[in-house]
Scaffold this active site. Structure first.
Site, PDB file in Angstrom:
ATOM      1  N   THR A 139      40.114  33.981 -14.247  1.00 18.92           N
ATOM      2  CA  THR A 139      39.675  33.250 -15.381  1.00 18.92           C
ATOM      3  C   THR A 139      41.257  32.739 -16.039  1.00 18.92           C
ATOM      4  O   THR A 139      42.147  33.154 -15.347  1.00 18.92           O
ATOM      5  CB  THR A 139      39.710  34.694 -16.569  1.00 18.92           C
ATOM      6  OG1 THR A 139      40.353  34.743 -17.337  1.00 18.92           O
ATOM      7  CG2 THR A 139      40.376  36.259 -16.236  1.00 18.92           C
ATOM      8  N   ASP A 141      42.877  32.736 -18.917  1.00 22.31           N
ATOM      9  CA  ASP A 141      43.322  33.495 -19.349  1.00 22.31           C
ATOM     10  C   ASP A 141      43.641  35.516 -19.016  1.00 22.31           C
ATOM     11  O   ASP A 141      45.235  35.389 -19.569  1.00 22.31           O
ATOM     12  CB  ASP A 141      41.841  35.003 -20.407  1.00 22.31           C
ATOM     13  CG  ASP A 141      41.201  33.984 -21.160  1.00 22.31           C
ATOM     14  OD1 ASP A 141      41.651  32.785 -21.666  1.00 22.31           O
ATOM     15  OD2 ASP A 141      39.493  34.292 -21.434  1.00 22.31           O
ATOM     16  N   GLU A 236      44.480  31.217 -29.566  1.00 24.30           N
ATOM     17  CA  GLU A 236      43.171  31.031 -29.961  1.00 24.30           C
ATOM     18  C   GLU A 236      42.966  32.710 -31.236  1.00 24.30           C
ATOM     19  O   GLU A 236      42.256  33.031 -32.233  1.00 24.30           O
ATOM     20  CB  GLU A 236      42.058  31.136 -29.833  1.00 24.30           C
ATOM     21  CG  GLU A 236      41.847  32.008 -28.350  1.00 24.30           C
ATOM     22  CD  GLU A 236      40.669  31.326 -27.471  1.00 24.30           C
ATOM     23  OE1 GLU A 236      39.793  30.552 -27.693  1.00 24.30           O
ATOM     24  OE2 GLU A 236      39.983  32.101 -26.322  1.00 24.30           O
TER      25      GLU A 236
END
Length: 362
Positions: A139, A141, A236
């Site tokens: 990922t 992230d 985000e």
């Protein structure tokens, strides 16, 4: 009489990510070189098992792909067989038995699942149903538990830092406030690492609620000191001090129906009420996911792929390969799922950023 080959499947699930092809290459080549294995690529993640989309992979298929972004096998983040969305019926179905039947039909002896927390959670369910599985953490992230870092993260951070290098020059020329919105879901790893590397003045992450008044004060003080421009990185999933997030849209059939996005524009709209500087917003979006992986991600992905192949050869199933304290290791898949790894307030990089004057909006 020739020995029967063990058939090992490989799939990539969830969002695409730089370094996926390096894992496929490393795991596939390692097993083919060992002998006694046949590599079956499952196309478009778990959808390959649902819709019977496979390809046998040779050395030729695995060569010359390390530098490529994305995945040669395709992927999907809407193909959980245990909760599969039927668009025609507009309802969810459990296709578990169908998938297990197909795996038996094609003679799969084991499956390598390359993906993030959602993919690993699905993999764990199938492992408990008797399909031998190995997980590989992926990922951008970097929010997957049980591993210090995931491949794809370094590439995403590099993209953010390079974008900030360019935004600095235009911000300085026009005395602007430049806001860069980056990915990361509910974790602030990309914003933190990319923001520090790119010299951001303000970094807003989901773990630290931000105050508009505090950010306004920072912009004004920078103007007073003659700096005249402010660089803001915002994740985000960042939340204001009322706990609010900005959701761009909802997506039926996805594991997470809420699609975060637009918080940069929302922040700009608030700041415009209080400061005179021009404000510009840049949303990097999927640029962070695409393109050539960094050398770090290629190397990490290669080590993960080789370790996954070794798990197969040692029949050490139900494990996810991981990177902990500078070493490649193995953990149980269930140790990596269920909770996101978030930025802690005693994180060394966060504390270093505060020490040099970077604000986190609190």
């Amino acid at each position: 009489m020739p020995q029967e080959l063990k058939r090992i499947g490989i799939l990539t699930g969830g969002g695409d990510c730089p370094g996926l092809n390096a894992v496929i290459r490393a795991a596939g080549k390692c097993l083919l070189r060992a002998g006694g294995y046949e590599i079956i690529g499952l196309l478009d993640g778990f959808e390959g098992l649902i819709k019977r989309k496979t390809r046998t992979m040779t050395f030729g298929d695995l060569s010359g792909i390390m530098h490529l972004g994305g995945t040669i096998l395709g992927t999907s983040n809407k193909a959980d067989p245990t909760h599969y969305y039927n668009r025609d019926a507009r309802s969810f179905e459990d296709r578990t038995e169908e998938v297990l039947s197909f795996a038996r039909e094609i003679g799969l002896n084991g499956l390598l699942c390359i993906g993030g927390d959602g993919t690993q959670a699905i993999a764990y369910k199938f492992h408990n149903r008797g399909l031998p599985l190995i997980g590989v953490p992926k990922t951008i992230d970097n929010d997957l538990m049980a591993t210090d870092i995931t491949f794809g993260f370094d590439t995403a951070v590099t993209v953010v830092a390079e974008a900030l290098d360019r935004l600095h020059t235009t911000a300085r020329s026009h005395h602007r406030v430049m806001i860069l919105e980056v990915m990361g879901r509910n974790a602030g790893w990309i914003a933190l690492h990319g923001g520090v590397a790119g010299g951001a003045d303000v970094i807003l992450i989901p773990e630290i609620p931000y105050s508009i008044d505090r950010i306004v004060d920072i912009c004004r003080r920078r103007n007073t000191r003659g700096e005249g421009n402010t660089i803001i990185v915002i994740a985000e999933g960042a939340r204001n001090d009322r706990g609010e997030q900005v959701v761009a849209r909802t997506v039926e059939g996805a594991p997470e129906t809420a699609r975060l996005g637009g918080v940069g524009q929302a922040l700009a709209a608030e700041l415009e009420k209080h400061i005179e500087n021009e404000i510009r917003v840049t949303m990097l979006g999927h640029i962070q996911r695409g393109g050539t992986p960094t050398s770090y991600d290629r190397n990490l992905a290669t080590m993960f792929g080789v370790e996954a192949a070794r798990c197969v050869m040692e029949n050490d199933w139900g494990k996810m390969v991981a990177y902990q304290r500078g070493q490649i290791t193995r953990v149980r898949i269930d140790e990596a799922i269920g909770h996101q790894k978030l930025v802690s307030m005693d994180n060394r990089l966060l504390m270093a950023a505060r020490a040099v004057g970077t604000s986190f909006g609190d």
